[in-house]
Design a protein around this motif. Structure first.
Motif, PDB file in Angstrom:
ATOM      1  N   GLY A   1       9.477   7.584   2.166  1.00  0.00           N
ATOM      2  CA  GLY A   1      10.103   8.450   1.185  1.00  0.00           C
ATOM      3  C   GLY A   1       9.799   9.906   1.479  1.00  0.00           C
ATOM      4  O   GLY A   1       9.145  10.242   2.464  1.00  0.00           O
ATOM      5  N   ALA A   2      10.270  10.781   0.611  1.00  0.00           N
ATOM      6  CA  ALA A   2      10.076  12.212   0.826  1.00  0.00           C
ATOM      7  C   ALA A   2       8.610  12.602   0.700  1.00  0.00           C
ATOM      8  O   ALA A   2       8.130  13.490   1.419  1.00  0.00           O
ATOM      9  CB  ALA A   2      10.922  13.000  -0.179  1.00  0.00           C
ATOM     10  N   GLU A   3       7.882  11.928  -0.191  1.00  0.00           N
ATOM     11  CA  GLU A   3       6.503  12.331  -0.447  1.00  0.00           C
ATOM     12  C   GLU A   3       5.484  11.232  -0.151  1.00  0.00           C
ATOM     13  O   GLU A   3       4.290  11.497  -0.109  1.00  0.00           O
ATOM     14  CB  GLU A   3       6.353  12.771  -1.907  1.00  0.00           C
ATOM     15  CG  GLU A   3       7.213  13.969  -2.275  1.00  0.00           C
ATOM     16  CD  GLU A   3       7.033  14.386  -3.720  1.00  0.00           C
ATOM     17  OE1 GLU A   3       6.335  13.644  -4.463  1.00  0.00           O
ATOM     18  OE2 GLU A   3       7.586  15.423  -4.109  1.00  0.00           O
ATOM     19  N   ARG A   4       5.941   9.992   0.015  1.00  0.00           N
ATOM     20  CA  ARG A   4       4.997   8.897   0.218  1.00  0.00           C
ATOM     21  C   ARG A   4       5.633   7.791   1.041  1.00  0.00           C
ATOM     22  O   ARG A   4       6.863   7.707   1.137  1.00  0.00           O
ATOM     23  CB  ARG A   4       4.527   8.347  -1.133  1.00  0.00           C
ATOM     24  CG  ARG A   4       5.634   7.710  -1.960  1.00  0.00           C
ATOM     25  CD  ARG A   4       5.143   7.319  -3.337  1.00  0.00           C
ATOM     26  NE  ARG A   4       4.734   8.478  -4.122  1.00  0.00           N
ATOM     27  CZ  ARG A   4       4.315   8.403  -5.381  1.00  0.00           C
ATOM     28  NH1 ARG A   4       4.213   7.227  -5.975  1.00  0.00           N
ATOM     29  NH2 ARG A   4       3.985   9.488  -6.044  1.00  0.00           N
ATOM     30  N   ASP A   5       4.791   6.962   1.642  1.00  0.00           N
ATOM     31  CA  ASP A   5       5.239   5.798   2.404  1.00  0.00           C
ATOM     32  C   ASP A   5       4.770   4.540   1.698  1.00  0.00           C
ATOM     33  O   ASP A   5       3.631   4.477   1.178  1.00  0.00           O
ATOM     34  CB  ASP A   5       4.653   5.813   3.822  1.00  0.00           C
ATOM     35  CG  ASP A   5       5.262   6.898   4.688  1.00  0.00           C
ATOM     36  OD1 ASP A   5       6.416   7.269   4.421  1.00  0.00           O
ATOM     37  OD2 ASP A   5       4.591   7.367   5.618  1.00  0.00           O
TER      38      ASP A   5
ATOM     39  N   ILE B   1       0.861  -1.186   0.000  1.00  0.00           N
ATOM     40  CA  ILE B   1       0.000   0.000   0.000  1.00  0.00           C
ATOM     41  C   ILE B   1       0.895   1.233   0.000  1.00  0.00           C
ATOM     42  O   ILE B   1       1.849   1.308   0.781  1.00  0.00           O
ATOM     43  CB  ILE B   1      -0.920   0.043   1.246  1.00  0.00           C
ATOM     44  CG1 ILE B   1      -1.765  -1.224   1.340  1.00  0.00           C
ATOM     45  CG2 ILE B   1      -1.805   1.277   1.216  1.00  0.00           C
ATOM     46  CD1 ILE B   1      -2.590  -1.304   2.628  1.00  0.00           C
ATOM     47  N   GLU B   2       0.595   2.179  -0.860  1.00  0.00           N
ATOM     48  CA  GLU B   2       1.303   3.457  -0.857  1.00  0.00           C
ATOM     49  C   GLU B   2       0.390   4.522  -0.281  1.00  0.00           C
ATOM     50  O   GLU B   2      -0.790   4.625  -0.658  1.00  0.00           O
ATOM     51  CB  GLU B   2       1.759   3.836  -2.261  1.00  0.00           C
ATOM     52  CG  GLU B   2       2.976   3.044  -2.712  1.00  0.00           C
ATOM     53  CD  GLU B   2       3.732   3.713  -3.845  1.00  0.00           C
ATOM     54  OE1 GLU B   2       4.969   3.702  -3.816  1.00  0.00           O
ATOM     55  OE2 GLU B   2       3.063   4.245  -4.749  1.00  0.00           O
ATOM     56  N   VAL B   3       0.939   5.310   0.641  1.00  0.00           N
ATOM     57  CA  VAL B   3       0.178   6.340   1.338  1.00  0.00           C
ATOM     58  C   VAL B   3       0.899   7.669   1.194  1.00  0.00           C
ATOM     59  O   VAL B   3       2.123   7.745   1.373  1.00  0.00           O
ATOM     60  CB  VAL B   3       0.010   5.998   2.833  1.00  0.00           C
ATOM     61  CG1 VAL B   3      -0.787   7.073   3.552  1.00  0.00           C
ATOM     62  CG2 VAL B   3      -0.654   4.645   2.996  1.00  0.00           C
ATOM     63  N   ALA B   4       0.159   8.710   0.848  1.00  0.00           N
ATOM     64  CA  ALA B   4       0.718  10.065   0.747  1.00  0.00           C
ATOM     65  C   ALA B   4      -0.200  11.025   1.484  1.00  0.00           C
ATOM     66  O   ALA B   4      -1.415  11.031   1.257  1.00  0.00           O
ATOM     67  CB  ALA B   4       0.862  10.471  -0.718  1.00  0.00           C
ATOM     68  N   GLN B   5       0.388  11.803   2.396  1.00  0.00           N
ATOM     69  CA  GLN B   5      -0.359  12.788   3.177  1.00  0.00           C
ATOM     70  C   GLN B   5      -1.586  12.185   3.862  1.00  0.00           C
ATOM     71  O   GLN B   5      -2.669  12.773   3.899  1.00  0.00           O
ATOM     72  CB  GLN B   5      -0.780  13.955   2.271  1.00  0.00           C
ATOM     73  CG  GLN B   5       0.404  14.708   1.687  1.00  0.00           C
ATOM     74  CD  GLN B   5      -0.009  15.856   0.800  1.00  0.00           C
ATOM     75  OE1 GLN B   5      -1.186  16.009   0.463  1.00  0.00           O
ATOM     76  NE2 GLN B   5       0.951  16.682   0.421  1.00  0.00           N
TER      77      GLN B   5
END
Length: 347
Positions: free
Chosen positions: A75-79, A17-21
């Motif tokens: 990462g800088a913008e996403r996990d 799963i990718e999560v951003a903000q």
């Protein structure tokens, strides 16, 4: 899911799963199969919040009565959150029967031995101390399997640790104790250190459990523990002669199936120790092979050597649950002579 992102995430065999903000950016089919409620753009569900904020970036979480292992790459913008169902080790009826049988025998021994403590010989006190350690070990094993079957599972706290250092420390203490029982323990490792992601407490129990079983089965009174690195894996080999595993069998450790091998039946035991060893190895994403050779025990454990946490810890500080008893003494108590448990007489 976009075709490009789907191709990227589908490379992972586990759920991804990718999560951003704080919102779901994308996920693969394995994640959707486990959590059908996921949707792109939704706020990350509450059961994932701990995984996204955990400072270690690895551990466990529970959802709908099931336990999952996770690792997080930030990462800088996403996990990126990777997860898989935790291995389950329910307590079998056979193990419960074995537990009751052993507990009754141990308690009878304790009662008889305690009655001799006030006599002129201190042998009764030595026997009492050994029986106490054996009972404590049995109860600890039962508690471990009880936790493994519970929704929250066994506490699993992986850090970057030196497996070679842990093995040297354990074998140094265990070699002295086993020497008193007529068993020679040798540790072979050409590496000054070998870093892996692991839980030091659980891996300590794994090694001592395998050492105890090997010492019981060692026909010549010799046990050899070897550690090496192969194809990005840490390979622990335990045998009565130090023989290497055949190439075909070793290659099987790195296959996706991760075979567990044939488990020898412990003599007159409850059968808990090797079930615990399997569970600990599974928690670490490793593989375990066990077989009997010439009446002795041959074991091979394969563990991944990455990804590593920036935290380097050989022993994780935690509340002691063994009542002040040495873990090495407790785990090896079945094979140690009474002289090891001798208590100093009062002046």
């Amino acid at each position: 899911m976009s075709d490009a992102m789907q191709s990227h995430l589908e490379r992972f065999p586990e759920g991804a799963i990718e999560v951003a903000q704080g919102r779901i950016l994308d996920f693969n089919r394995a994640a959707q199969a486990q959590f059908p409620e996921l949707a792109v753009g939704m706020e990350a569900p509450e059961f994932l919040s701990g995984s996204l904020s955990d400072p270690e970036g690895a551990g466990t979480f529970a959802h709908n009565g099931s336990l999952y292992l996770f690792s997080r790459v930030s990462g800088a913008e996403r996990d990126l959150l990777l997860f898989r169902p935790a291995p389950q080790s329910p307590l079998t009826q056979g193990q419960l029967d074995g537990f009751v049988r052993q507990m009754r025998g141990f308690l009878q021994d304790i009662l008889l031995e305690f009655e001799t403590v006030s006599g002129p010989s201190r042998g009764g006190m030595d026997a009492f101390s050994k029986s106490f350690c054996r009972v404590y070990r049995l109860l600890s094993n039962l508690d471990f399997l009880r936790s493994a079957g519970a929704p929250e599972g066994v506490p699993f706290r992986p850090v970057t640790m030196d497996l070679a250092g842990l093995c040297r420390s354990l074998t140094q203490e265990a070699a002295f104790l086993l020497g008193e029982a007529g068993v020679t323990l040798t540790f072979r490792c050409a590496l000054p250190s070998l870093l892996i992601p692991g839980d030091p407490g659980l891996l300590q129990k794994l090694i001592l459990t395998l050492l105890s079983n090997a010492a019981k089965a060692a026909p010549g009174g010799q046990v050899v523990l070897s550690l090496s690195s192969r194809s990005g894996r840490a390979v622990l080999t335990l045998s009565d002669s130090g023989d290497a595993l055949e190439e075909g069998s070793l290659d099987a450790l790195f296959s996706s199936g991760q075979p567990e091998g044939q488990i020898p039946n412990p003599q007159d035991g409850a059968g808990m120790g090797l079930a615990i060893a399997r569970h600990i190895v599974s928690l670490h994403g490793g593989a375990l092979l066990l077989e009997e050779r010439r009446g002795g025990l041959f074991a091979v454990v394969s563990l991944p050597t990455g990804p590593l946490s920036p935290t380097l810890t050989v022993r994780t500080p935690r509340v002691e649950e063994n009542g002040g008893i040495s873990p090495v003494l407790m785990e090896l108590s079945d094979v140690l002579p009474l002289s090891i448990f001798q208590m100093d007489e009062e002046e």
